[in-house]
Design a protein around this motif. Structure first.
Motif, PDB file in Angstrom:
ATOM      1  N   SER A  74       0.829  -1.214   0.000  1.00  0.00           N
ATOM      2  CA  SER A  74       0.000   0.000   0.000  1.00  0.00           C
ATOM      3  C   SER A  74       0.860   1.259   0.000  1.00  0.00           C
ATOM      4  O   SER A  74       0.549   2.240  -0.678  1.00  0.00           O
ATOM      5  N   ALA A  75       1.944   1.216   0.759  1.00  0.00           N
ATOM      6  CA  ALA A  75       2.851   2.371   0.790  1.00  0.00           C
ATOM      7  C   ALA A  75       3.505   2.582  -0.567  1.00  0.00           C
ATOM      8  O   ALA A  75       3.717   3.723  -1.000  1.00  0.00           O
ATOM      9  N   ALA A  76       3.795   1.493  -1.256  1.00  0.00           N
ATOM     10  CA  ALA A  76       4.449   1.594  -2.561  1.00  0.00           C
ATOM     11  C   ALA A  76       3.506   2.145  -3.630  1.00  0.00           C
ATOM     12  O   ALA A  76       3.859   3.078  -4.366  1.00  0.00           O
ATOM     13  N   ILE A  77       2.305   1.589  -3.726  1.00  0.00           N
ATOM     14  CA  ILE A  77       1.386   2.035  -4.779  1.00  0.00           C
ATOM     15  C   ILE A  77       0.992   3.488  -4.567  1.00  0.00           C
ATOM     16  O   ILE A  77       0.676   4.199  -5.533  1.00  0.00           O
ATOM     17  N   LYS A  78       1.047   3.952  -3.334  1.00  0.00           N
ATOM     18  CA  LYS A  78       0.740   5.355  -3.057  1.00  0.00           C
ATOM     19  C   LYS A  78       1.733   6.282  -3.762  1.00  0.00           C
ATOM     20  O   LYS A  78       1.398   7.422  -4.118  1.00  0.00           O
ATOM     21  N   GLU A  79       2.960   5.806  -3.986  1.00  0.00           N
ATOM     22  CA  GLU A  79       3.943   6.616  -4.707  1.00  0.00           C
ATOM     23  C   GLU A  79       3.480   6.878  -6.139  1.00  0.00           C
ATOM     24  O   GLU A  79       3.616   7.994  -6.651  1.00  0.00           O
ATOM     25  N   TYR A  80       2.928   5.867  -6.789  1.00  0.00           N
ATOM     26  CA  TYR A  80       2.405   6.067  -8.139  1.00  0.00           C
ATOM     27  C   TYR A  80       1.151   6.935  -8.120  1.00  0.00           C
ATOM     28  O   TYR A  80       0.961   7.778  -9.001  1.00  0.00           O
ATOM     29  N   ALA A  81       0.308   6.719  -7.127  1.00  0.00           N
ATOM     30  CA  ALA A  81      -0.916   7.519  -7.036  1.00  0.00           C
ATOM     31  C   ALA A  81      -0.580   8.994  -6.840  1.00  0.00           C
ATOM     32  O   ALA A  81      -1.151   9.877  -7.501  1.00  0.00           O
ATOM     33  N   ASP A  82       0.356   9.272  -5.936  1.00  0.00           N
ATOM     34  CA  ASP A  82       0.744  10.663  -5.678  1.00  0.00           C
ATOM     35  C   ASP A  82       1.372  11.299  -6.914  1.00  0.00           C
ATOM     36  O   ASP A  82       1.108  12.459  -7.236  1.00  0.00           O
ATOM     37  N   ALA A  83       2.209  10.543  -7.612  1.00  0.00           N
ATOM     38  CA  ALA A  83       2.856  11.062  -8.821  1.00  0.00           C
ATOM     39  C   ALA A  83       1.819  11.365  -9.900  1.00  0.00           C
ATOM     40  O   ALA A  83       1.914  12.376 -10.605  1.00  0.00           O
ATOM     41  N   TYR A  84       0.821  10.509 -10.005  1.00  0.00           N
ATOM     42  CA  TYR A  84      -0.234  10.728 -11.002  1.00  0.00           C
ATOM     43  C   TYR A  84      -1.051  11.968 -10.650  1.00  0.00           C
ATOM     44  O   TYR A  84      -1.361  12.788 -11.527  1.00  0.00           O
ATOM     45  N   ASN A  85      -1.385  12.106  -9.387  1.00  0.00           N
ATOM     46  CA  ASN A  85      -2.167  13.279  -8.962  1.00  0.00           C
ATOM     47  C   ASN A  85      -1.396  14.577  -9.188  1.00  0.00           C
ATOM     48  O   ASN A  85      -1.963  15.591  -9.613  1.00  0.00           O
ATOM     49  N   LYS A  86      -0.097  14.545  -8.924  1.00  0.00           N
ATOM     50  CA  LYS A  86       0.728  15.741  -9.138  1.00  0.00           C
ATOM     51  C   LYS A  86       0.849  16.092 -10.621  1.00  0.00           C
ATOM     52  O   LYS A  86       1.073  17.253 -10.977  1.00  0.00           O
ATOM     53  N   ALA A  87       0.698  15.084 -11.472  1.00  0.00           N
ATOM     54  CA  ALA A  87       0.814  15.307 -12.918  1.00  0.00           C
ATOM     55  C   ALA A  87      -0.495  15.790 -13.539  1.00  0.00           C
ATOM     56  O   ALA A  87      -0.572  15.954 -14.761  1.00  0.00           O
ATOM     57  N   GLY A  88      -1.505  16.002 -12.691  1.00  0.00           N
ATOM     58  CA  GLY A  88      -2.770  16.515 -13.196  1.00  0.00           C
ATOM     59  C   GLY A  88      -3.880  15.495 -13.265  1.00  0.00           C
ATOM     60  O   GLY A  88      -4.920  15.739 -13.874  1.00  0.00           O
ATOM     61  N   GLY A  89      -3.680  14.356 -12.628  1.00  0.00           N
ATOM     62  CA  GLY A  89      -4.707  13.324 -12.632  1.00  0.00           C
ATOM     63  C   GLY A  89      -5.421  13.214 -11.296  1.00  0.00           C
ATOM     64  O   GLY A  89      -5.093  13.918 -10.333  1.00  0.00           O
ATOM     65  N   LEU A  90      -6.396  12.340 -11.246  1.00  0.00           N
ATOM     66  CA  LEU A  90      -7.098  12.015 -10.003  1.00  0.00           C
ATOM     67  C   LEU A  90      -7.173  10.500  -9.917  1.00  0.00           C
ATOM     68  O   LEU A  90      -7.968   9.861 -10.604  1.00  0.00           O
ATOM     69  N   TRP A  91      -6.300   9.921  -9.121  1.00  0.00           N
ATOM     70  CA  TRP A  91      -6.200   8.469  -8.958  1.00  0.00           C
ATOM     71  C   TRP A  91      -7.355   7.981  -8.102  1.00  0.00           C
ATOM     72  O   TRP A  91      -7.533   8.416  -6.977  1.00  0.00           O
ATOM     73  N   ILE A  92      -8.163   7.077  -8.640  1.00  0.00           N
ATOM     74  CA  ILE A  92      -9.256   6.457  -7.889  1.00  0.00           C
ATOM     75  C   ILE A  92      -8.847   5.019  -7.622  1.00  0.00           C
ATOM     76  O   ILE A  92      -8.832   4.175  -8.525  1.00  0.00           O
ATOM     77  N   ASP A  93      -8.489   4.762  -6.388  1.00  0.00           N
ATOM     78  CA  ASP A  93      -7.891   3.470  -6.031  1.00  0.00           C
ATOM     79  C   ASP A  93      -8.950   2.385  -5.899  1.00  0.00           C
ATOM     80  O   ASP A  93      -9.973   2.573  -5.240  1.00  0.00           O
ATOM     81  N   ASN A  94      -8.684   1.249  -6.527  1.00  0.00           N
ATOM     82  CA  ASN A  94      -9.574   0.092  -6.434  1.00  0.00           C
ATOM     83  C   ASN A  94      -8.728  -1.133  -6.122  1.00  0.00           C
ATOM     84  O   ASN A  94      -8.361  -1.904  -7.009  1.00  0.00           O
TER      85      ASN A  94
END
Length: 416
Positions: A44-64
Motif C-alpha cells: 500500500s505504501a508503494a502504490i501510493k507513490e504512483y498515485a501521488d505522482a499521477y495526482n501531481k501530474a494533473g490526474g485524479l487516482w481512484i484506487d480500487n
C-alpha cells in the motif's frame, strides 16, 4: 445610475462566473480508476507513490484495491467484458493478459513507449511480455525476482550460523541448525502460488538455467524425465521437513512477519517481501539478509508487474491512460515505488543509488544478461502454468512419491 451600476455588476458577475467555470473545466483532473491487488502494508505504501505522482501530474487516482491477484484480475476482466472498464488494471509480467489483447479489449501505449525509448531501456524478457503484434500493450512498473532467500540475522546468530550459505546444500545444513535451535527453519505460506515459487527457486538453483528453460520454455518431456529433474523434485520435497504446522493457508506477508520477528529463519519469496521489512523499520544487511540465489552467477528470475489499459473510445479516458503509462514508467516514480515495494526499477537508466543492498544486488544481476531468466509464466500459457502449479502443490501436500510427481509433471507438459 443605480440601474446601470446594477447592470454592470450583473455583467461582471456573469463574466466572472463564466471565467470561473472555464477555469474549473480547464483544471478538471483526469480521473483514473486503477484496479490492483497491492493491499499489504508495504504494498500500500508503494502504490501510493504512483498515485501521488499521477495526482501531481494533473490526474485524479481512484484506487480500487482488491486482495489477491486472481481475484483482482478476474474483477478487471469482468468489468472489461461487462462494458464498465477501469482505466487501468494490474497483471503480472507474463502471458496473463495476452488473451484479452487477442480479443481486441486493450488499448496500446505505443506513443508513450516511443517517447521513452522502451525498446532501448527495458530488459528483453519484459519487452517479450508486453510488446507483440507490433504494439505495446502494457506499462511495466517494476522488476521482481520471485526466488530470493531472505533470512533473519538474529535467528541465524542464535542458531550459530556465521556466514551466508554458498549453495543449496549449505542452506539445508543451516535449516537443520535453525531447527535444532528451536526456530522455525523455513517460513512458508502454504498456498499453491507460494509452493510454486519455492519449487522454481529450487529448479533454477539446483537444476540450473538450462534445465529450467528446457522444461518451461521448450516443454521438453525428456528433460522432465531426466535424473536432474528428479533430483530437483527430491530436494524440493526435503524442504517440507522445515516448515511449521501453521504453514498451510498462511499468507505470504504473515510468513514474512515470522522472519521479521526472528521466530523463523528463512523465507523463499519474491523481493516484494522486502516491503514488509521496510514497513517494520528493518534494514537490509543489518536486520535481515537477502540472497538472489547462490554464487555470483546465480540465475536471476525476471518477473514483475504491469498495468494494462482497457479499450475505450472516451477521449478523456485515453488521455488518463496515456498519463498513467507516462507517470508509472518515469524515472523518479520508478525509484520511489521500488524503494518501498522491494522491487528494482524496470528502467536501466535511473539513478538507483539510494536503493538498499538487496536492490543493488538485483541491479547488478540484471546488468549481466546471461543471468536473466524469464519467469515461468512468461514462457507458457496460463493453462499450462496452472496445471504445473497443481502438480507441484499436490506433490508438496500429499504423500506422493518423487516418481509419481515426475510422471504427473511430464504428463502436464506433454499435454501442452
Amino acid at each position: 445610475m443605480f440601474k446601470a451600476r446594477r447592470k454592470l455588476t450583473t455583467i461582471a458577475a456573469g463574466v466572472a462566473l463564466v471565467l470561473g467555470a472555464s477555469a474549473v473545466a480547464h483544471a478538471e483532473p483526469l480521473k483514473a480508476t486503477v484496479i490492483h491487488w497491492w493491499t499489504s502494508g508495504g504494498e500500500s505504501a508503494a502504490i501510493k507513490e504512483y498515485a501521488d505522482a499521477y495526482n501531481k501530474a494533473g490526474g485524479l487516482w481512484i484506487d480500487n484495491a482488491i486482495a489477491g491477484g486472481e481475484q483482482a484480475r478476474a474483477a478487471a476482466i469482468n468489468r472489461i467484458i461487462g462494458g464498465d472498464p477501469p482505466t487501468a488494471a494490474q497483471f503480472n509480467t507474463s502471458k496473463q493478459f495476452h488473451d484479452i489483447v487477442d480479443q481486441g479489449l486493450l488499448n496500446n501505449v505505443d506513443e508513450v513507449a516511443a517517447k521513452q525509448n522502451w525498446d532501448k531501456i527495458l530488459p528483453q524478457p519484459v519487452i517479450d511480455s508486453i510488446k507483440f503484434k507490433g504494439h505495446w500493450y502494457a506499462a511495466p512498473v517494476d522488476i521482481h525476482m520471485p526466488a530470493w532467500f531472505f533470512y533473519s540475522k538474529p535467528a541465524f546468530q542464535k542458531a550459530g550460523i556465521t556466514s551466508d550459505p554458498k549453495n543449496f546444500a549449505e542452506l539445508m545444513a543451516d535449516l537443520d541448525k535453525l531447527k535444532a535451535a528451536g526456530i522455525i527453519p523455513l517460513a512458508l505460506g502454504g498456498q499453491p502460488w507460494q509452493e510454486k515459487i519455492t519449487f522454481d527457486a529450487v529448479l533454477a538453483d539446483v537444476g540450473g538455467p538450462d534445465l529450467y528453460l528446457k522444461v518451461y520454455r521448450d516443454h521438453d518431456v525428456n528433460a522432465v524425465n531426466s535424473p536432474a529433474f528428479k533430483n530437483v523434485l527430491t530436494e524440493f520435497k526435503k524442504l517440507h521437513n522445515y516448515v511449521d504446522q501453521g504453514s498451510p493457508g498462511r499468507n505470504w506477508n504473515d510468513a514474512t512477519a515470522l522472519v521479521i520477528s526472528g521466530k523463523a529463519g528463512v523465507q523463499i519469496m519474491g523481493d516484494w517481501a522486502k516491503g514488509e521489512f521496510i514497513a517494520a523499520n528493518q534494514s537490509a544487511g543489518k536486520d535481515y539478509g537477502c540472497l538472489p540465489g547462490f554464487g555470483p552467477k546465480a540465475p536471476y528470475i525476471v518477473a514483475g508487474d504491469v498495468f494494462v489499459f482497457p479499450k475505450t473510445d472516451n477521449a478523456e479516458a485515453i488521455k488518463a491512460q496515456q498519463l498513467l503509462a507516462t507517470v508509472m514508467t518515469s524515472p523518479a516514480a520508478q525509484v520511489a515505488f521500488s524503494a518501498k515495494k522491494g522491487s528494482i526499477p524496470v528502467r536501466a537508466d535511473v539513478d538507483a543509488s539510494k536503493l538498499d543492498v538487496c536492490a543493488q544486488a538485483g541491479l547488478t544481476a540484471m546488468k549481466d544478461k546471461s543471468r536473466q531468466l524469464p519467469n515461468a509464466e512468461m514462457l507458457m500459457s496460463p493453462d499450462l502454468a496452472g496445471a504445473l502449479q497443481d502438480v507441484v502443490t499436490n506433490f508438496w501436500n500429499k504423500n506422493q512419491s518423487v516418481d509419481d510427481a515426475q510422471k504427473a509433471f511430464a504428463s502436464a507438459v506433454k499435454g501442452a
